[in-house]
Design a protein around this motif. Sequence first.
Motif, PDB file in Angstrom:
ATOM      1  N   TRP A 138     -52.100 -39.155  98.589  1.00  0.00           N
ATOM      2  CA  TRP A 138     -52.519 -39.572  97.249  1.00  0.00           C
ATOM      3  C   TRP A 138     -53.200 -38.456  96.487  1.00  0.00           C
ATOM      4  CZ3 TRP A 138     -49.755 -43.311  95.872  1.00  0.00           C
ATOM      5  CH2 TRP A 138     -49.327 -44.243  96.820  1.00  0.00           C
ATOM      6  N   THR A 139     -53.024 -37.239  96.924  1.00  0.00           N
ATOM      7  CA  THR A 139     -53.609 -36.140  96.171  1.00  0.00           C
ATOM      8  C   THR A 139     -52.557 -35.197  95.603  1.00  0.00           C
ATOM      9  OG1 THR A 139     -55.553 -36.217  97.575  1.00  0.00           O
ATOM     10  CG2 THR A 139     -55.248 -34.239  96.293  1.00  0.00           C
ATOM     11  N   PHE A 140     -51.518 -34.932  96.383  1.00  0.00           N
ATOM     12  CA  PHE A 140     -50.645 -33.817  95.996  1.00  0.00           C
ATOM     13  C   PHE A 140     -49.323 -34.267  95.416  1.00  0.00           C
ATOM     14  CE2 PHE A 140     -52.938 -31.776  99.660  1.00  0.00           C
ATOM     15  CZ  PHE A 140     -53.855 -31.185  98.834  1.00  0.00           C
ATOM     16  N   PRO A 141     -48.774 -33.416  94.548  1.00  0.00           N
ATOM     17  CA  PRO A 141     -47.386 -33.632  94.142  1.00  0.00           C
ATOM     18  C   PRO A 141     -46.428 -33.222  95.258  1.00  0.00           C
ATOM     19  CG  PRO A 141     -48.299 -31.756  92.971  1.00  0.00           C
ATOM     20  CD  PRO A 141     -49.391 -32.314  93.799  1.00  0.00           C
ATOM     21  N   LEU A 186     -58.525 -46.866  96.137  1.00  0.00           N
ATOM     22  CA  LEU A 186     -59.865 -46.283  96.010  1.00  0.00           C
ATOM     23  C   LEU A 186     -59.796 -44.842  95.537  1.00  0.00           C
ATOM     24  CD1 LEU A 186     -61.521 -47.900  99.107  1.00  0.00           C
ATOM     25  CD2 LEU A 186     -61.979 -48.371  96.716  1.00  0.00           C
ATOM     26  N   PHE A 187     -58.756 -44.127  95.980  1.00  0.00           N
ATOM     27  CA  PHE A 187     -58.615 -42.760  95.481  1.00  0.00           C
ATOM     28  C   PHE A 187     -58.296 -42.754  93.997  1.00  0.00           C
ATOM     29  CE2 PHE A 187     -57.608 -41.353  99.934  1.00  0.00           C
ATOM     30  CZ  PHE A 187     -58.686 -40.510 100.031  1.00  0.00           C
ATOM     31  N   GLN A 188     -57.730 -43.830  93.526  1.00  0.00           N
ATOM     32  CA  GLN A 188     -57.265 -43.861  92.136  1.00  0.00           C
ATOM     33  C   GLN A 188     -58.140 -44.707  91.227  1.00  0.00           C
ATOM     34  OE1 GLN A 188     -53.324 -45.267  92.642  1.00  0.00           O
ATOM     35  NE2 GLN A 188     -52.550 -43.302  93.333  1.00  0.00           N
ATOM     36  N   PRO A 225     -46.986 -34.708 100.926  1.00  0.00           N
ATOM     37  CA  PRO A 225     -46.119 -34.095  99.909  1.00  0.00           C
ATOM     38  C   PRO A 225     -44.758 -33.645 100.420  1.00  0.00           C
ATOM     39  CG  PRO A 225     -47.733 -32.512 100.665  1.00  0.00           C
ATOM     40  CD  PRO A 225     -47.979 -33.762 101.429  1.00  0.00           C
ATOM     41  N   MET A 278     -53.216 -42.275  87.425  1.00  0.00           N
ATOM     42  CA  MET A 278     -54.255 -43.286  87.289  1.00  0.00           C
ATOM     43  C   MET A 278     -55.468 -42.715  86.570  1.00  0.00           C
ATOM     44  SD  MET A 278     -53.279 -46.094  88.398  1.00  0.00           S
ATOM     45  CE  MET A 278     -51.833 -46.702  89.188  1.00  0.00           C
ATOM     46  N   TYR A 279     -55.809 -41.488  86.879  1.00  0.00           N
ATOM     47  CA  TYR A 279     -56.950 -40.874  86.188  1.00  0.00           C
ATOM     48  C   TYR A 279     -56.636 -40.728  84.706  1.00  0.00           C
ATOM     49  CZ  TYR A 279     -58.503 -39.566  90.881  1.00  0.00           C
ATOM     50  OH  TYR A 279     -58.883 -39.586  92.187  1.00  0.00           O
ATOM     51  N   THR A 309     -60.156 -35.770  94.814  1.00  0.00           N
ATOM     52  CA  THR A 309     -59.827 -37.162  95.129  1.00  0.00           C
ATOM     53  C   THR A 309     -60.856 -37.775  96.075  1.00  0.00           C
ATOM     54  OG1 THR A 309     -58.265 -36.252  96.690  1.00  0.00           O
ATOM     55  CG2 THR A 309     -57.366 -37.222  94.705  1.00  0.00           C
ATOM     56  N   GLY A 330     -56.517 -47.533 100.363  1.00  0.00           N
ATOM     57  CA  GLY A 330     -56.927 -46.131 100.211  1.00  0.00           C
ATOM     58  C   GLY A 330     -56.424 -45.574  98.898  1.00  0.00           C
ATOM     59  N   ASN A 372     -53.027 -26.520  91.349  1.00  0.00           N
ATOM     60  CA  ASN A 372     -52.399 -26.860  92.626  1.00  0.00           C
ATOM     61  C   ASN A 372     -51.196 -25.965  92.923  1.00  0.00           C
ATOM     62  OD1 ASN A 372     -50.565 -28.300  94.460  1.00  0.00           O
ATOM     63  ND2 ASN A 372     -52.185 -29.825  94.392  1.00  0.00           N
ATOM     64  N   THR A 417     -51.699 -39.998  91.952  1.00  0.00           N
ATOM     65  CA  THR A 417     -53.081 -40.224  91.562  1.00  0.00           C
ATOM     66  C   THR A 417     -53.440 -39.727  90.156  1.00  0.00           C
ATOM     67  OG1 THR A 417     -53.641 -40.188  93.861  1.00  0.00           O
ATOM     68  CG2 THR A 417     -55.436 -39.899  92.339  1.00  0.00           C
ATOM     69  N   PHE A 444     -56.306 -41.328 108.060  1.00  0.00           N
ATOM     70  CA  PHE A 444     -56.993 -41.298 106.768  1.00  0.00           C
ATOM     71  C   PHE A 444     -56.657 -40.007 106.033  1.00  0.00           C
ATOM     72  CE2 PHE A 444     -60.658 -39.923 104.240  1.00  0.00           C
ATOM     73  CZ  PHE A 444     -60.693 -40.964 103.341  1.00  0.00           C
ATOM     74  N   VAL A 445     -56.656 -38.911 106.767  1.00  0.00           N
ATOM     75  CA  VAL A 445     -56.314 -37.639 106.113  1.00  0.00           C
ATOM     76  C   VAL A 445     -54.869 -37.683 105.614  1.00  0.00           C
ATOM     77  CG1 VAL A 445     -56.208 -35.156 106.395  1.00  0.00           C
ATOM     78  CG2 VAL A 445     -57.989 -36.438 107.526  1.00  0.00           C
ATOM     79  N   LEU A 466     -43.277 -35.361  89.578  1.00  0.00           N
ATOM     80  CA  LEU A 466     -43.344 -34.338  90.616  1.00  0.00           C
ATOM     81  C   LEU A 466     -43.829 -34.932  91.929  1.00  0.00           C
ATOM     82  CD1 LEU A 466     -44.953 -31.516  88.509  1.00  0.00           C
ATOM     83  CD2 LEU A 466     -42.567 -31.798  89.034  1.00  0.00           C
ATOM     84  N   GLY A 467     -44.115 -36.213  91.950  1.00  0.00           N
ATOM     85  CA  GLY A 467     -44.439 -36.856  93.217  1.00  0.00           C
ATOM     86  C   GLY A 467     -45.908 -37.122  93.435  1.00  0.00           C
ATOM     87  N   GLY A 468     -46.764 -36.738  92.507  1.00  0.00           N
ATOM     88  CA  GLY A 468     -48.188 -37.007  92.681  1.00  0.00           C
ATOM     89  C   GLY A 468     -48.574 -38.242  91.889  1.00  0.00           C
ATOM     90  N   TRP A 515     -55.001 -39.614 102.509  1.00  0.00           N
ATOM     91  CA  TRP A 515     -55.722 -38.820 101.513  1.00  0.00           C
ATOM     92  C   TRP A 515     -54.795 -37.764 100.920  1.00  0.00           C
ATOM     93  CZ3 TRP A 515     -60.218 -35.214 103.473  1.00  0.00           C
ATOM     94  CH2 TRP A 515     -60.828 -34.606 102.377  1.00  0.00           C
ATOM     95  N   ILE A 516     -54.083 -37.073 101.783  1.00  0.00           N
ATOM     96  CA  ILE A 516     -53.180 -36.034 101.304  1.00  0.00           C
ATOM     97  C   ILE A 516     -52.093 -36.638 100.441  1.00  0.00           C
ATOM     98  CG2 ILE A 516     -51.364 -34.485 102.068  1.00  0.00           C
ATOM     99  CD1 ILE A 516     -53.088 -33.614 104.279  1.00  0.00           C
ATOM    100  N   GLU A 563     -63.666 -39.281  94.323  1.00  0.00           N
ATOM    101  CA  GLU A 563     -63.381 -40.567  93.678  1.00  0.00           C
ATOM    102  C   GLU A 563     -63.413 -41.717  94.677  1.00  0.00           C
ATOM    103  OE1 GLU A 563     -63.052 -41.106  90.565  1.00  0.00           O
ATOM    104  OE2 GLU A 563     -62.882 -39.068  89.791  1.00  0.00           O
ATOM    105  N   PHE A 564     -63.190 -41.406  95.946  1.00  0.00           N
ATOM    106  CA  PHE A 564     -62.976 -42.456  96.940  1.00  0.00           C
ATOM    107  C   PHE A 564     -64.125 -43.465  96.999  1.00  0.00           C
ATOM    108  CE2 PHE A 564     -62.737 -44.123 101.289  1.00  0.00           C
ATOM    109  CZ  PHE A 564     -61.446 -44.598 101.269  1.00  0.00           C
TER     110      PHE A 564
END
Lengths: 372, 171, 146, 338
Positions: D302-305, D36-38, D218, A134-135, C22, D33, A198, A131, D295-296, A127-129, D299-300, C25-26
């Motif tokens: 690497w967070t959302f599908p 580190l997020f992962q 996304p 990795m968790y 997230t 980034g 989400n 991270t 950075f935002v 779905l494109g996410g 951040w975005i 976690e950073f």
Amino acid sequence: MTEPITLQQDETFVLNVGPQHPATHGVLRVKMTMDGEYIYNAETVLGYIHRMHEKMAENRTYPQYMPNMGRLDYLSAMSFNHGYALVVERACNIEVPERAEYIRVITVELNRIASHLVWLGAYVLDLGGFTPLMYCFDDREQILDLLEAVTGSRLTYCYFRFGGLYNDIDDDFITGTRAFITHFRKELKMYAKLVTGNVILMKRLKGHGPVDQNMCQRYGATGPVARGSGINYDVRRNEPYSVYPDFDFEVPVFTEGDSYARYLVRMEEMEQSLRIIEQALDKLPDGPINPKKKPKLIKPPPGDYFAAVETARGNFGIRMVSDGGKNAYRMKLRSPTYSNMHLFDEACRGMLIADALAFMGSLDLVIPEMDR
Amino acid sequence: MNIQDKTREALSTLFADMPSPEPETDDGEEGEEKPEIRGNGILEQDYHAKGFHLDVQLEPNQLIEAVRIIYDLGYYLESITGVDWIKEEQLEVVYDFSRYDFDLCRTVVRTRIPRTEPHLPTITPIYTGASWHERETHDFFGIVFDGHPHLVPLLLPEDADFHPLLKDFKA
Amino acid sequence: MGGYFTELFTGAKSLLDGMWVTLKEFPRRPVTLNYPHESVKMYPRFRGHIELIGNQEGKSNCIVCSMCQRACPSGCISLAGVKPEGEKKKVLTKYILDFTTCSLCGSCVESCNFNALRFSNEYNLASTRKEDFIMDLLKRLEEQNQ
Amino acid sequence: MSLTLFNVVLAVIIAISFVGLNAAYLVWCERKGAGLFQRRPGPMENGPWGLLQPPVDGVKLMTKQLLIPGGVDKAIFMVAPVLAMFPALISFVTIPFSENIVAHPIDVGVLMIFAFAALGGMSLLVAGWGSRNKYSMISSVRAVSQTVAYEIPLMITTITVVMISGSLNLGDIVQTQLGGFWHWNIWPLQKQVGFNLLMPFSFLILFVCSVAETNRAPFDLGEAESELVAGFHTEYSSMGFGLFFMGEYANIVIGACLTVILFLGGWACPVGDLGFFPFTHHVGWFLLKIYLIIFVFIWIRWTFPRTTIYGLLNLSWKYLIPISLFNLLLTAGLLKVF
């Protein structure tokens, strides 16, 4: 929400998804006839890693065939070990000591969580996410470490033996598993926040990829696919084997039949597996892990035998036909995703390609198990 | 009436004109008596020893009717497979059915066809999901399912003209 | 209209929730190891390829019963031995493991009744040549003795 | 006149080096980034903390063979990466990094940026069309509809700000926000309009639109790797791919610059003027703000599908456009009142 549209056959093109495509998780190929981004028709082509495991069974002795079980479904190899051990034990009438049964359940359930974690990560990756993958792998790594310390391998386990196990678990494993349970409960909450809640994910999954009960029956879909369509079917419950009746756990069922329901089923299942492991650790009896009386040479009496187990993906059945010899006369492996994937061709018609691939991910495919 | 009796009764209509089979439930004997001796009919098996409850053997022309009955009773198709009984010059096709509800009853339908002319009617109109299972059985045993909409190799290469699970297959 | 805004706000909130996860976690320490420079300790039960166990004199315990050869599902073990004059037991002269087909199932180790086989802890197996995986375990034992 | 020309040439040279360096190190930032997020460290091998990774990557990209698939329209195929890079470069000409550091303060700077941003969308279409690949084709069609859908709210929001500032010149827009962070356009309280509650939302809309405009997750439907393999740049290798990559990161910087200039006071110091510290001087503040925004972005990502194409269009037409239009009307009314 996509509206149903009338598709025009004369304005289509063929899109070849796979055998090398990021969303097929291996070497599955789907020939999609597309009308723009809508799928008019899809035909799945299998067999890119077909290895003829069933013929191998005819050329190997029964104990020698055990390693093949880990190669079918590399994500929940333990369940496949269990299925094969069950059918041979049934045929040869071997008693399994109770401690071995409990350890089997613990390892199978740990393996189920590991399998679901890979699915979760890979699905969100579809779905494109990126991270969550990795968790998930971080958490899965802890399970693999636990299992590696006991079984010696990380993925393609060959841990079960007819009537028992390869070796016993130790105290490190028990404390490690308990620590993992506490840790993973927290992680599940984190996943609920990061992924389940989400809004983008919900929009993509809710109402897409409908599978109804009749479709499940016609295609023989089992596991989370059936349970996401409101069918309360879990081999562990419906056809209790091993020591599963001793445990108090729920079979999560969702009636919506969409990708999100299948998603929730698996998320809930991880929690239930934790419960089973916890209870099994509490009740774990002492004793031997291999039966005192075990035939030296495994030679099941002629006839045919069947055993089914619930793997992470559904009902895995083995039909074994014996002619009394050292090798099986015929070994049929009924793998769950084979049936689950089959309904993709019918269900994806009229879908957008993005939704269809999200739907495919929700079926949780493991290609080696389909192709066998 | 539990589902096992119900299924047996429903299926026994197929064998109405035949004498009821001898109650051969003892496993040891069943093993010694080679399967070819077994006539058509329904056997009730010991689940704990065998892993299934009802064992139905029938003629190929009864297949569609039996599968229809089974479908109407709410069974789902688990798998279709073949067994090559080369000594008897026969191919056996085995259909496994199971249920979603808590009335546990695994039903096995088997039928035998001559090795030289392996033809069976398809059950895809009833169980759509039989399509892949039948294609697979066609791949491995060369059994032709008449009326199948798309009987091309599934697991084997498209141009495969061999059937690896036949006992006389040499790689 | 109410639904319109509720959807907007619950949606936005779920996104912020995810971002908070997230972000937490950073700053944390990575959980991975910098592989070639650091590596994990293998568990004692780890199944690497098999190796021969040497006794006090550095010789193998093997009596060439060929049980491991027979137990192997992939037929990747070949061994030979001779019976020296005046001795009761056979002495191993050749033990070749074809690791290319080995599936690390452990059947050989399990079948050995003379405590002659065990799993090694070697996991760093990589080569561009196939021949490197046809292993002479006797030679390996000698090397270990030195 | 000649001085201006000299200025522009100099600016383009500086912009190219800035963009190139920026793109290279933004890739490093992105990977770091992401790591580190992962829960992982990100690139570590080349140089301390992997800091030498970008030049190594650059060398690798440049020395690779440039493959041209058979049967493609070569001219179109080759021009697409250039088209992706060039508008982003040109746009830098009018970005004011501080009061004095601006290559050419065009009076219609905002318009110019939009004009070239639209050209960027075209490069995706050309690349997809020229690749002779079905996945690329689908991707480019998606990218175009996405660009069209997202330029509208982007422009409406920008017009709102332009109305408040009374100028299309980016430098002038910053000038009206000087004197402390409470003067920035992001806040509802403004001397020109009194109290406009929708301004923070306008900022969010602009931000979302710039994410969408730069084709980033996304909203990275154009290169949705799990659906369309790599989308429009599936067939590109070597520096063709490298240019797309650099173009993407240059666009990110442009998007961040625009957001900062329109809503976060550009080079303005948040509290009065701390000009006596070297870093807190104008350029420093501007870059700091840009990198915060970037950075935002990371951040975005690497967070959302990923959303879907209809989800994306729904968001644009159902939420962003109505709200931004309403804000435009409101601002116009308030401007009349105050």
